[in-house]
Write a protein that holds these residues in place. Structure first.
Motif, PDB file in Angstrom:
ATOM      1  N   TRP A   1       0.815  -1.222   0.000  1.00  0.00           N
ATOM      2  CA  TRP A   1       0.000   0.000   0.000  1.00  0.00           C
ATOM      3  C   TRP A   1       0.846   1.268   0.000  1.00  0.00           C
ATOM      4  CZ3 TRP A   1       0.442   3.648   3.781  1.00  0.00           C
ATOM      5  CH2 TRP A   1       1.022   3.261   4.993  1.00  0.00           C
ATOM      6  N   ASP A   2       1.952   1.266   0.781  1.00  0.00           N
ATOM      7  CA  ASP A   2       2.768   2.479   0.851  1.00  0.00           C
ATOM      8  C   ASP A   2       3.510   2.729  -0.460  1.00  0.00           C
ATOM      9  OD1 ASP A   2       4.222   0.196   1.312  1.00  0.00           O
ATOM     10  OD2 ASP A   2       5.385   0.991   2.994  1.00  0.00           O
TER      11      ASP A   2
ATOM     12  N   GLU B   1       1.212   4.444  -2.945  1.00  0.00           N
ATOM     13  CA  GLU B   1       0.973   5.871  -2.709  1.00  0.00           C
ATOM     14  C   GLU B   1       2.080   6.748  -3.283  1.00  0.00           C
ATOM     15  OE1 GLU B   1       0.122   6.800   1.323  1.00  0.00           O
ATOM     16  OE2 GLU B   1      -1.954   6.105   1.174  1.00  0.00           O
TER      17      GLU B   1
ATOM     18  N   ASN C   1      -3.552   5.587   6.666  1.00  0.00           N
ATOM     19  CA  ASN C   1      -2.204   5.082   6.854  1.00  0.00           C
ATOM     20  C   ASN C   1      -1.907   4.770   8.318  1.00  0.00           C
ATOM     21  OD1 ASN C   1      -2.051   5.564   4.151  1.00  0.00           O
ATOM     22  ND2 ASN C   1      -0.618   7.275   4.280  1.00  0.00           N
TER      23      ASN C   1
END
Length: 339
Positions: A53-54, A57, A97
């Motif tokens: 996920w990071d 981004e 987050n």
């Protein structure tokens, strides 16, 4: 080809990467209270996107930075005019987050339930508002002769913008459900496939209405071709998930998002932000661009570092390619996030 056109294309590619990759992240977050039955299954869903996920981004950070450097006037007008909407997205992303990082720090059910809610809301808000923002950029917003936005948040909440938000919301839900079915096994996988079919039909209807409206409003021959390809890819993805071919289904929804975003930018070009006040006030790839020297330096940097970033992200997806089941989830260990 002029460097301004090259950077318009590169920014388009960055937004494609962000929305296609972060889109399934948003979908997983929104589906957490829908598909997960019990704590162990919730941890399974967290772990499907936990390793990536990071990295997903990063695409929006690079897209914003590239816009600032290559088209500073576009960046200034868009980020000032869409300030409240983008602030809501930023807050939602921060809360989301934090949910990934802090949920597993304690085993208290109330603590985890609150972070689960944060993840769901933090995924829902940007999934909706990115569509609203993108639709308004293509449609045009009130900009005066000084290249300043003269509307308000309510200006963005027009029927076309809201329809764009519903399209991204439902497409991301479908994309996320297909990703869950691709990354898991057992009951979660079957529930995700069934959900993807149901929400995919809604997404397809909304997307066709939105794309026809966009094409009639400001479309070109290229955008029309891309819109058709996007619609066919979405239908193909739904057929694939119905047949239990999750890999092809994910490819279909990924390609659909890519084609639609490319089509919207194609419909936009050569403008980068049309003015609904007067066409003479519109921002274009020419009057919104940075200096030629700046674009040359950025191009060299992009040629050097882009392959490295792409290779690293591809490697991370390859490493974490295996399916997950409840049997892969270890016992709770306080202080270890979504272990």
């Amino acid at each position: 080809m002029e460097l301004t056109t090259v950077w318009f294309i590169l920014i388009t590619v960055l937004w494609i990467g962000y929305l296609a990759l972060e889109g399934f992240d948003f979908g997983v977050g929104m589906l957490l209270p829908v598909l997960a039955k019990g704590e162990t299954e919730r941890r399974v869903l967290y772990n499907t996107v936990g390793p990536v996920w990071d990295g997903n981004e990063v695409w929006v950070l690079v897209a914003g930075g590239a816009t600032f450097a290559a088209f500073p006037n576009w960046y200034a007008t868009m980020f000032s005019g869409f300030y409240l909407a983008l602030l809501l997205i930023l807050v939602a992303l921060i809360v989301r987050n934090l949910a990934f990082e802090y949920r597993g720090k304690r085993t208290d059910p109330v603590w985890r339930a609150r972070w689960d809610a944060a993840l769901t809301v933090g995924s829902f808000v940007p999934a909706l508002l990115w569509g609203v923002a993108l639709a308004n950029v293509v449609r045009g917003v009130p900009i005066d002769a000084d290249q300043e936005f003269t509307g308000s948040l309510l200006t963005l909440l027009n029927p076309f913008g809201l329809l764009g938000g519903l399209v991204t919301l439902t497409v991301f839900l479908t994309h996320g459900a297909i990703f869950i079915s691709l990354k898991t096994d057992g009951d979660i996988r079957h529930r995700a496939r069934a959900f993807a079919l149901r929400t995919g039909v809604v997404a397809a209807v909304l997307a066709v209405a939105f794309l026809l409206w966009a094409q009639a409003m400001t479309g070109s021959a290229l955008s029309g071709v891309l819109f058709v390809l996007g619609a066919l890819a979405l239908v193909g993805g739904l057929v694939a998930i119905w047949r239990g071919r999750e890999g092809w289904a994910f490819t279909g929804t990924f390609a659909s998002i890519a084609c639609v975003v490319a089509g919207l930018f194609a419909a936009l070009f050569p403008d980068v932000m049309p003015s609904s006040t007067s066409a003479a006030y519109s921002l274009t790839t020419t009057n919104a661009a940075a200096t030629h020297y700046t674009l040359v330096v950025m191009t060299v940097v992009a040629l050097v570092f882009t392959p490295i970033v792409l290779a690293y992200q591809a490697w991370s997806y390859w490493v974490f390619r295996r399916r997950l089941t409840v049997h892969h989830i270890p016992a709770d260990v306080p202080g270890v996030s979504h272990a």
